[in-house]
Design a protein around this motif. Structure first.
Motif, PDB file in Angstrom:
ATOM      1  N   LYS A   1       0.867  -1.168   0.000  1.00  8.86           N
ATOM      2  CA  LYS A   1       0.000   0.000   0.000  1.00  8.86           C
ATOM      3  C   LYS A   1       0.912   1.229   0.000  1.00  8.86           C
ATOM      4  O   LYS A   1       1.604   1.505   0.978  1.00  8.86           O
ATOM      5  CB  LYS A   1      -0.898   0.024   1.243  1.00  8.86           C
ATOM      6  CG  LYS A   1      -1.774   1.263   1.317  1.00  8.86           C
ATOM      7  CD  LYS A   1      -2.590   1.278   2.595  1.00  8.86           C
ATOM      8  CE  LYS A   1      -3.417   2.560   2.712  1.00  8.86           C
ATOM      9  NZ  LYS A   1      -4.190   2.617   3.980  1.00  8.86           N
ATOM     10  N   ILE A   2       0.930   1.941  -1.118  1.00 10.26           N
ATOM     11  CA  ILE A   2       1.797   3.107  -1.250  1.00 10.26           C
ATOM     12  C   ILE A   2       1.095   4.332  -0.676  1.00 10.26           C
ATOM     13  O   ILE A   2      -0.067   4.598  -0.986  1.00 10.26           O
ATOM     14  CB  ILE A   2       2.170   3.341  -2.717  1.00 10.26           C
ATOM     15  CG1 ILE A   2       2.957   2.139  -3.264  1.00 10.26           C
ATOM     16  CG2 ILE A   2       3.000   4.615  -2.875  1.00 10.26           C
ATOM     17  CD1 ILE A   2       3.292   2.227  -4.734  1.00 10.26           C
ATOM     18  N   THR A   3       1.794   5.066   0.176  1.00 15.07           N
ATOM     19  CA  THR A   3       1.219   6.240   0.828  1.00 15.07           C
ATOM     20  C   THR A   3       1.718   7.521   0.154  1.00 15.07           C
ATOM     21  O   THR A   3       2.528   7.483  -0.779  1.00 15.07           O
ATOM     22  CB  THR A   3       1.597   6.274   2.321  1.00 15.07           C
ATOM     23  OG1 THR A   3       2.990   6.627   2.450  1.00 15.07           O
ATOM     24  CG2 THR A   3       1.357   4.923   2.974  1.00 15.07           C
ATOM     25  N   ASN A   4       1.242   8.648   0.651  1.00 18.89           N
ATOM     26  CA  ASN A   4       1.690   9.952   0.148  1.00 18.89           C
ATOM     27  C   ASN A   4       2.817  10.527   1.002  1.00 18.89           C
ATOM     28  O   ASN A   4       3.278  11.634   0.750  1.00 18.89           O
ATOM     29  CB  ASN A   4       0.518  10.936   0.129  1.00 18.89           C
ATOM     30  CG  ASN A   4      -0.549  10.538  -0.873  1.00 18.89           C
ATOM     31  OD1 ASN A   4      -0.233  10.055  -1.958  1.00 18.89           O
ATOM     32  ND2 ASN A   4      -1.813  10.731  -0.507  1.00 18.89           N
ATOM     33  N   GLU A   5       3.275   9.777   2.005  1.00 21.63           N
ATOM     34  CA  GLU A   5       4.296  10.274   2.932  1.00 21.63           C
ATOM     35  C   GLU A   5       5.689  10.143   2.320  1.00 21.63           C
ATOM     36  O   GLU A   5       6.046   9.083   1.791  1.00 21.63           O
ATOM     37  CB  GLU A   5       4.225   9.495   4.245  1.00 21.63           C
ATOM     38  CG  GLU A   5       5.075  10.075   5.359  1.00 21.63           C
ATOM     39  CD  GLU A   5       4.854   9.381   6.691  1.00 21.63           C
ATOM     40  OE1 GLU A   5       5.674   9.573   7.607  1.00 21.63           O
ATOM     41  OE2 GLU A   5       3.865   8.624   6.816  1.00 21.63           O
ATOM     42  N   THR A   6       6.469  11.195   2.394  1.00 24.44           N
ATOM     43  CA  THR A   6       7.829  11.190   1.852  1.00 24.44           C
ATOM     44  C   THR A   6       8.809  11.764   2.875  1.00 24.44           C
ATOM     45  O   THR A   6       8.431  12.447   3.822  1.00 24.44           O
ATOM     46  CB  THR A   6       7.930  12.014   0.553  1.00 24.44           C
ATOM     47  OG1 THR A   6       7.600  13.379   0.839  1.00 24.44           O
ATOM     48  CG2 THR A   6       6.990  11.466  -0.514  1.00 24.44           C
ATOM     49  N   LYS A   7      10.088  11.468   2.665  1.00 27.82           N
ATOM     50  CA  LYS A   7      11.176  12.048   3.449  1.00 27.82           C
ATOM     51  C   LYS A   7      12.457  11.885   2.644  1.00 27.82           C
ATOM     52  O   LYS A   7      12.420  11.415   1.500  1.00 27.82           O
ATOM     53  CB  LYS A   7      11.299  11.360   4.815  1.00 27.82           C
ATOM     54  CG  LYS A   7      11.733   9.905   4.776  1.00 27.82           C
ATOM     55  CD  LYS A   7      11.893   9.347   6.190  1.00 27.82           C
ATOM     56  CE  LYS A   7      12.411   7.908   6.170  1.00 27.82           C
ATOM     57  NZ  LYS A   7      12.603   7.365   7.547  1.00 27.82           N
ATOM     58  N   LYS A   8      13.582  12.271   3.212  1.00 28.98           N
ATOM     59  CA  LYS A   8      14.862  12.109   2.523  1.00 28.98           C
ATOM     60  C   LYS A   8      15.754  11.146   3.295  1.00 28.98           C
ATOM     61  O   LYS A   8      15.848  11.210   4.527  1.00 28.98           O
ATOM     62  CB  LYS A   8      15.575  13.461   2.352  1.00 28.98           C
ATOM     63  CG  LYS A   8      14.925  14.386   1.338  1.00 28.98           C
ATOM     64  CD  LYS A   8      15.885  15.469   0.874  1.00 28.98           C
ATOM     65  CE  LYS A   8      16.941  14.941  -0.068  1.00 28.98           C
ATOM     66  NZ  LYS A   8      17.806  15.989  -0.631  1.00 28.98           N
ATOM     67  N   ILE A   9      16.393  10.253   2.565  1.00 30.74           N
ATOM     68  CA  ILE A   9      17.444   9.400   3.103  1.00 30.74           C
ATOM     69  C   ILE A   9      18.695   9.701   2.280  1.00 30.74           C
ATOM     70  O   ILE A   9      18.759   9.388   1.091  1.00 30.74           O
ATOM     71  CB  ILE A   9      17.094   7.907   3.005  1.00 30.74           C
ATOM     72  CG1 ILE A   9      15.876   7.589   3.884  1.00 30.74           C
ATOM     73  CG2 ILE A   9      18.281   7.048   3.433  1.00 30.74           C
ATOM     74  CD1 ILE A   9      15.448   6.126   3.822  1.00 30.74           C
ATOM     75  N   GLY A  10      19.669  10.337   2.904  1.00 30.12           N
ATOM     76  CA  GLY A  10      20.828  10.795   2.148  1.00 30.12           C
ATOM     77  C   GLY A  10      20.397  11.829   1.127  1.00 30.12           C
ATOM     78  O   GLY A  10      19.707  12.800   1.441  1.00 30.12           O
ATOM     79  N   ASP A  11      20.766  11.622  -0.126  1.00 28.44           N
ATOM     80  CA  ASP A  11      20.414  12.549  -1.204  1.00 28.44           C
ATOM     81  C   ASP A  11      19.128  12.164  -1.915  1.00 28.44           C
ATOM     82  O   ASP A  11      18.733  12.829  -2.884  1.00 28.44           O
ATOM     83  CB  ASP A  11      21.556  12.610  -2.233  1.00 28.44           C
ATOM     84  CG  ASP A  11      22.831  13.177  -1.647  1.00 28.44           C
ATOM     85  OD1 ASP A  11      22.732  14.036  -0.750  1.00 28.44           O
ATOM     86  OD2 ASP A  11      23.930  12.759  -2.083  1.00 28.44           O
ATOM     87  N   TYR A  12      18.471  11.100  -1.469  1.00 30.65           N
ATOM     88  CA  TYR A  12      17.316  10.579  -2.195  1.00 30.65           C
ATOM     89  C   TYR A  12      15.996  10.893  -1.489  1.00 30.65           C
ATOM     90  O   TYR A  12      15.882  10.775  -0.263  1.00 30.65           O
ATOM     91  CB  TYR A  12      17.429   9.066  -2.364  1.00 30.65           C
ATOM     92  CG  TYR A  12      18.600   8.644  -3.213  1.00 30.65           C
ATOM     93  CD1 TYR A  12      18.528   8.660  -4.605  1.00 30.65           C
ATOM     94  CD2 TYR A  12      19.797   8.224  -2.621  1.00 30.65           C
ATOM     95  CE1 TYR A  12      19.604   8.278  -5.384  1.00 30.65           C
ATOM     96  CE2 TYR A  12      20.877   7.835  -3.395  1.00 30.65           C
ATOM     97  CZ  TYR A  12      20.780   7.870  -4.777  1.00 30.65           C
ATOM     98  OH  TYR A  12      21.848   7.478  -5.543  1.00 30.65           O
ATOM     99  N   VAL A  13      14.993  11.276  -2.266  1.00 34.81           N
ATOM    100  CA  VAL A  13      13.626  11.412  -1.767  1.00 34.81           C
ATOM    101  C   VAL A  13      12.984  10.033  -1.796  1.00 34.81           C
ATOM    102  O   VAL A  13      13.016   9.346  -2.826  1.00 34.81           O
ATOM    103  CB  VAL A  13      12.813  12.391  -2.635  1.00 34.81           C
ATOM    104  CG1 VAL A  13      11.359  12.438  -2.159  1.00 34.81           C
ATOM    105  CG2 VAL A  13      13.428  13.783  -2.596  1.00 34.81           C
TER     106      VAL A  13
END
Length: 280
Positions: free
Chosen positions: A142-154
């Protein structure tokens, strides 16, 4: 969104072809390194004649043993997942009454090929080599709309509710008790579409991008380094050694061997060092 979820869970390889259509002519490959850790905050460590100091020592040993490094090697079609060799961490066995804890994954290497729905795992079960052959595990993400950054990647958050059998064994006054229950665990993955491969740590797959962080119950895998298209071409190692068995047969063998080991486990009287080995 619902249509995307159905494609991910029911048609292995189809989404892969759609996502990679723009780059399928390229020799896209890479190596991702992960570090695992385990949360032992809710872990109950009890035993006859175990003092609070001994229980805390065992908890610390479990925490140390869970910190391992892994390598995910991938291209557009396939991937391997392998634990990196490392020196065993030092433990204070005296503080735990001479008890030493060892977590082992059996020096295994896993191979995934989504386009062929193929899964292979070369592993050791109590000293014997086995080659597990199976279909790829299914993940209804189930893909959500929540995002963040890990290193240089969103990265984007995805979740999967995993329902599986869990067997527990206990021994008291020479009596054995085995209990099997259905355990529900929420698996949380953070993937980046900036790296368009449908792979991830601990044999997870099926999302439209590389999984950089995975939380499966008390275990967490975090990507610490990614190298894309290295100068030296990548060689995907397909496991081939060991007696060929299914996943169900391997689990049965492991449970039987663990049961035998637990029956033979003594109390360690007379100053003998006791070693508990969890895993392969």
């Amino acid at each position: 969104m619902r249509k995307k979820m159905l494609i991910i869970s029911l048609v292995p390889g189809l989404l892969l072809g759609i996502v990679f259509s723009a780059v399928c002519q390229q020799n896209f490959e890479g190596i991702a390194t992960y570090r695992s850790s385990m949360s032992v905050g809710t872990l109950q460590v009890t035993g006859r004649n175990m003092s609070p100091d001994m229980q805390e020592s065992v908890r610390k040993q479990l925490m140390q043993q869970s910190q391992k490094d892994y390598t995910l090697t991938f291209n557009l079609q396939e991937a391997t997942w392998k634990e990196d060799a490392a020196l065993a961490p030092e433990t204070n066995a005296a503080a735990s009454g001479g008890m030493q804890i060892k977590l082992s994954t059996g020096n295994s290497i896993s191979y995934l090929n989504p386009s062929k729905n193929q899964f292979l795992e070369e592993t050791e079960i109590f000293g014997k080599k086995f080659l597990i052959e199976d279909e790829l595990p299914s993940f209804t993400w189930k893909i959500t709309n929540e995002t963040k950054k890990i290193g240089d990647y969103v990265v984007t958050k995805a979740e999967y509710q995993n329902i599986r059998e869990q067997t527990t064994m206990s021994f008291s006054n020479s009596e054995e008790k085995t209990e099997t229950i259905m355990d529900t665990t929420m698996i949380t993955a953070w993937y980046t579409s900036e790296i368009p491969v449908s792979q991830g740590p601990s044999n997870t797959w099926g999302l439209p991008g590389l999984i950089l962080e995975l939380k499966d119950g008390s275990f967490t895998y975090l990507c610490t380094k990614v190298e894309l298209n290295p100068a030296t071409p990548i060689q995907i190692e397909v496991p081939s050694k060991g007696k060929r068995v299914t996943r169900e047969e391997a689990d049965k063998i492991r449970d039987e061997k663990l049961q035998e080991m637990m029956k033979k486990y003594d109390t360690g009287e007379g100053g003998e060092r006791r070693v508990i080995r969890i895993g392969g």
